[in-house]
Design a protein around this motif. Structure first.
Motif, PDB file in Angstrom:
ATOM      1  N   THR A  88       0.830  -1.210   0.000  1.00  0.00           N
ATOM      2  CA  THR A  88       0.000   0.000   0.000  1.00  0.00           C
ATOM      3  C   THR A  88       0.863   1.258   0.000  1.00  0.00           C
ATOM      4  O   THR A  88       0.623   2.190  -0.769  1.00  0.00           O
ATOM      5  CB  THR A  88      -0.939  -0.005   1.230  1.00  0.00           C
ATOM      6  N   GLU A  89       1.880   1.281   0.853  1.00  0.00           N
ATOM      7  CA  GLU A  89       2.739   2.464   0.951  1.00  0.00           C
ATOM      8  C   GLU A  89       3.632   2.625  -0.275  1.00  0.00           C
ATOM      9  O   GLU A  89       3.889   3.745  -0.715  1.00  0.00           O
ATOM     10  CB  GLU A  89       3.571   2.413   2.238  1.00  0.00           C
ATOM     11  N   VAL A  90       4.105   1.534  -0.846  1.00  0.00           N
ATOM     12  CA  VAL A  90       4.906   1.598  -2.071  1.00  0.00           C
ATOM     13  C   VAL A  90       4.069   2.202  -3.203  1.00  0.00           C
ATOM     14  O   VAL A  90       4.524   3.102  -3.919  1.00  0.00           O
ATOM     15  CB  VAL A  90       5.440   0.197  -2.462  1.00  0.00           C
ATOM     16  N   ILE A  91       2.836   1.725  -3.353  1.00  0.00           N
ATOM     17  CA  ILE A  91       1.974   2.242  -4.429  1.00  0.00           C
ATOM     18  C   ILE A  91       1.687   3.725  -4.226  1.00  0.00           C
ATOM     19  O   ILE A  91       1.718   4.500  -5.190  1.00  0.00           O
ATOM     20  CB  ILE A  91       0.691   1.392  -4.554  1.00  0.00           C
ATOM     21  N   LYS A  92       1.452   4.135  -2.996  1.00  0.00           N
ATOM     22  CA  LYS A  92       1.257   5.572  -2.734  1.00  0.00           C
ATOM     23  C   LYS A  92       2.482   6.367  -3.163  1.00  0.00           C
ATOM     24  O   LYS A  92       2.370   7.428  -3.775  1.00  0.00           O
ATOM     25  CB  LYS A  92       0.984   5.821  -1.248  1.00  0.00           C
ATOM     26  N   GLY A  93       3.669   5.851  -2.834  1.00  0.00           N
ATOM     27  CA  GLY A  93       4.909   6.527  -3.220  1.00  0.00           C
ATOM     28  C   GLY A  93       5.061   6.632  -4.726  1.00  0.00           C
ATOM     29  O   GLY A  93       5.517   7.654  -5.246  1.00  0.00           O
ATOM     30  N   ILE A  94       4.683   5.583  -5.440  1.00  0.00           N
ATOM     31  CA  ILE A  94       4.743   5.602  -6.907  1.00  0.00           C
ATOM     32  C   ILE A  94       3.759   6.628  -7.459  1.00  0.00           C
ATOM     33  O   ILE A  94       4.102   7.450  -8.318  1.00  0.00           O
ATOM     34  CB  ILE A  94       4.445   4.202  -7.488  1.00  0.00           C
ATOM     35  N   GLU A  95       2.537   6.595  -6.958  1.00  0.00           N
ATOM     36  CA  GLU A  95       1.497   7.497  -7.473  1.00  0.00           C
ATOM     37  C   GLU A  95       1.780   8.958  -7.148  1.00  0.00           C
ATOM     38  O   GLU A  95       1.392   9.845  -7.910  1.00  0.00           O
ATOM     39  CB  GLU A  95       0.134   7.082  -6.928  1.00  0.00           C
TER      40      GLU A  95
END
Length: 123
Positions: A13-20
Motif C-alpha cells: 500500500t505504501e509503495v503504491i502511494k509513493g509511486i502514485e
C-alpha cells in the motif's frame, strides 16, 4: 541487528502511494507466493518516462515507506543510471523502470506463473 519485517500488505500500500505521488505509470503487482523457491512474496513494477522520473519514483517510495512504516530497504540497486532501480524490502521487491527497459526485460512474462494485478492510475 535483524531487519524488522513489515506486513507485505501494508508495505505494498505504501509503495503504491509513493509511486502514485510522482505519477509513476503502469503499476503491476506480481504475487509470487504460489511459486516454489522464489526470492520474495511480491514484485511491484512501474515505469517512468525519464531517468529523472525513475529516480524521483524510487526516492518517493523510500521516503513514503520510511515515513509511514519506519522501514528502510534491505538493498537498492541501479540508482546511478536510473534506467532500472530495484528496491528490496525482503518480502516485497520494487522495480522502477524506464518504459523501454521494462519492455525489453518483460518481467511479467518471465514471472508469468505469478498472479498479476494491474493498478489503475488515480490521475
Amino acid at each position: 541487528m535483524a531487519k524488522k519485517i513489515v506486513s507485505s500488505d501494508l508495505l505494498i500500500t505504501e509503495v503504491i502511494k509513493g509511486i502514485e505521488d510522482v505519477k509513476g505509470e503502469n503499476i503491476s503487482i506480481i504475487d509470487l507466493r504460489e511459486i516454489e523457491n522464489t526470492v520474495c512474496e511480491y514484485f511491484i513494477l512501474c515505469d517512468g518516462t525519464s531517468n529523472t522520473q525513475v529516480s524521483a519514483i524510487a526516492a518517493s517510495v523510500q521516503k513514503n515507506v520510511s515515513k509511514s512504516l519506519k522501514d528502510k530497504p534491505w538493498h537498492v540497486e541501479g540508482e546511478s543510471n536510473a534506467e532500472w532501480i530495484l528496491i528490496d524490502y525482503v518480502n516485497v521487491v520494487v522495480h522502477v523502470f524506464q518504459k523501454h527497459v521494462r519492455e525489453f526485460y518483460k518481467l511479467e512474462e518471465l514471472w508469468g506463473d505469478g498472479k498479476i494485478t494491474n493498478i489503475e492510475n488515480a490521475y
